[in-house]
Write an enzyme that holds these catalytic residues in place. Structure first.
Site, PDB file in Angstrom:
ATOM      1  N   ASP A   7       0.621  -0.574   0.239  1.00 51.93           N
ATOM      2  CA  ASP A   7       0.262  -0.053   0.116  1.00 51.93           C
ATOM      3  C   ASP A   7       1.299   1.056   0.024  1.00 51.93           C
ATOM      4  O   ASP A   7       2.177   1.252   0.310  1.00 51.93           O
ATOM      5  CB  ASP A   7      -0.718  -0.571   1.228  1.00 51.93           C
ATOM      6  CG  ASP A   7      -2.241   0.532   1.287  1.00 51.93           C
ATOM      7  OD1 ASP A   7      -2.878   1.353  -0.132  1.00 51.93           O
ATOM      8  OD2 ASP A   7      -3.511  -0.265   1.043  1.00 51.93           O
ATOM      9  N   ASP A  64      -9.970   3.593  -3.921  1.00 50.20           N
ATOM     10  CA  ASP A  64     -10.084   2.988  -3.470  1.00 50.20           C
ATOM     11  C   ASP A  64     -11.570   2.695  -4.150  1.00 50.20           C
ATOM     12  O   ASP A  64     -12.374   3.058  -4.255  1.00 50.20           O
ATOM     13  CB  ASP A  64     -10.185   2.365  -2.363  1.00 50.20           C
ATOM     14  CG  ASP A  64      -9.708   1.993  -1.034  1.00 50.20           C
ATOM     15  OD1 ASP A  64      -8.556   2.416  -2.329  1.00 50.20           O
ATOM     16  OD2 ASP A  64      -9.531   1.947  -0.215  1.00 50.20           O
TER      17      ASP A  64
END
Ligand code: GLA
Length: 492
Positions: free
Chosen positions: A154, A214
């Site tokens: 991430d 996202d």
């Protein structure tokens, strides 16, 4: 763009010769997009050993593993919040009372699945747990000792080490090198939300990279937390809660950046999480598959509905994703219509692309408010150039959502409740085992489960018409040439 099409063509030729296109992948891995299941969309950070065991068992018993959904990603919060006094990551004992290694060995590797670890190229993960910037070698070695086959990496808390492609590339390359030095085969999946345009540089150090903020479980509902619209492909503030249509728009201009071994990641699937209609989920799944995004399920497999099961197991659609030709489908047309939905969207999109053996895939998306018939000339379907050989070809049409490939809800319900196995229901009609018969072999054998349902032909220079495409729904076809003409040169 030309370079990536050449890669795809080479890959396709090699695979037809029975050779691996592994040279196109920086580490020889992930020649077709990764498939699997991830905890985050359905459970956020609230998962534990039981969650993993339950879902891993269902990956096997419902036939998902043998369709290729193999990697199980423990997405964030896998460790204690802080490192040990000697600086190592510490597994989360409350979540995994029998130990992570035991869980990986029994529920993951013991079931023929793959273990996906997670961290961030920052000080903390997005959930606030210790992350790996400055600890790359030690953390990679720890995951390898647990048996990691995959890393989702991430971008949170990167402490200012972003803002130019060089800064991001350098930061992500540290982990790429650390993973390689473990000696294990570990697929490396960047999750940097399109920050610093990873599609320009990440194929030399990784196997996939996210291209947007996202996803969330809505077809086209805009949110302020996902500030860039679908036409702003490069977004300085990727945000989160981006809709399917938003991400599709961002993906549409960079589809040429895929190659075997490296894929644009449109984020995890939302199918089964309840926020979209059946038709919306079909569109979402179809497009993620045809663009060759990783197919990582993000729903609870416990409590799966027969309809969602039918979507996620449609082998004709998965065959698009796992096609040996690593090229993505591309958008050919977007037409605005006066039929806006409640979020202000009203358009029709036409996408097409090349597949193994000269087949073509064509998708019509009805991103408007009511059912419509969509018609388009073959010339426009294939890029608007009248001399295009594909437009001058006659084609057999196969509907990829026809009744040959989608398990009926009554049969799906019996499989889900354990009355009969997917291998046996309706005499095995719905079972495709890609562990035994590769997608390329199945296609070469003209498996009807992979080709779809024959629904007629279109003549050379003609038009392709889809009747009654529902709102937010899709018409998805595979086209097979009706002549022996080789059209491989088109892909150049
Ligand atoms: C970020 C990522 C998500 C997920 C969460 C976990 O938001 O983009 O995919 O991994 O972190 O906290």
């Amino acid at each position: 763009m030309r370079q990536n099409r050449v890669f795809a063509l080479i890959a396709s030729c090699l695979s037809e010769l029975g050779l691996a296109a592994s040279g196109l992948s920086y580490n020889g891995l992930n020649l077709s997009p990764q498939m699997g299941w991830d905890t985050y969309n359905a459970y956020a950070l609230n998962y534990n050993e039981t969650t993993i065991r339950d879902n891993a068992n269902l990956l096997v018993s419902l036939g998902f593993r043998d369709l290729g959904y193999k990697v199980v990603i423990f997405d964030d919060a896998m460790t204690e919040q802080n490192r040990s006094s000697n600086g190592t990551l510490v597994e989360n004992a409350a979540k995994f009372p029998n130990g992570l290694k035991n869980l990986v060995d029994s529920a993951i590797h013991g079931n023929g699945l793959l273990f996906g670890a997670y961290s961030s190229a920052g000080r903390w993960t997005c959930g606030g747990y210790s992350a790996s910037l400055g600890h790359e070698q030690a953390d990679a070695a720890w995951w390898a000792s647990l048996g990691a086959d995959y890393l989702k990496y991430d971008n949170c808390y990167n402490e200012g080490n972003s803002g130019t492609p060089q800064l991001s590339e350098h930061r992500y390359a540290l982990m790429s090198n650390a993973l390689n030095s473990t000696g294990r085969n570990i697929v490396y999946s960047l999750c940097n939300w399109g920050d610093d345009k990873p599609w320009e540089w990440a194929s030399t150090i990784s196997n996939s990279a996210r291209i947007s903020g996202d996803i969330y479980d809505q077809f086209d509902r805009p949110t302020t937390s996902c500030p860039c619209g679908p036409n702003e492909y490069y977004c300085e503030v990727p945000g989160y809660a981006c809709s399917v249509l938003n991400i599709l728009g961002k993906a549409s201009v960079i589809t040429s950046k895929n190659q075997p071994g490296y894929f644009n990641d449109l984020d995890m699937l939302e199918v089964g999480n309840g926020g979209m209609t059946y038709d919306e989920y079909k569109t979402h799944f179809s497009m993620w598959a045809a663009i060759k995004s990783p197919l990582i399920m993000g729903n609870k497999l416990t409590g799966l509905s027969p309809e969602d099961y039918g979507i996620l197991t449609n082998p004709a659609v998965i065959a698009l994703n796992q096609d040996p030709n690593g090229a993505a489908i591309s958008r050919q047309l977007v037409e605005q219509v006066n039929d806006k939905d409640k979020w202000g969207f009203g358009e029709v999109q036409v996408w097409s692309g090349g597949l193994y053996g000269g087949d073509q895939v064509v998708a019509y998306i009805n991103a408007a408010n009511t059912t419509r018939t969509i018609s388009c000339s073959l010339v426009d379907v294939f890029g608007g150039i009248s001399t295009n050989e594909n437009a001058q070809e006659a084609w057999q049409l196969y509907d990829l959502w026809g009744n040959e490939t989608v398990i009926p809800t009554s049969s799906a319900a019996m499989v889900i409740n354990g009355t009969v196995s997917i291998e046996a229901v309706d005499n095995g009609k719905w079972y495709y085992n890609a562990s035994q018969t590769s997608w390329a072999e199945g296609l070469a054998q003209n498996s009807s489960l992979l080709l779809g349902t024959p629904v007629g032909t279109v003549s050379a220079g003609g038009s392709l018409t889809a009747q009654n495409v529902p709102p937010h729904g899709i018409q998805l076809w595979r086209l097979k040439s009706m002549s022996q003409m080789a059209r491989k040169r088109d892909e150049l």
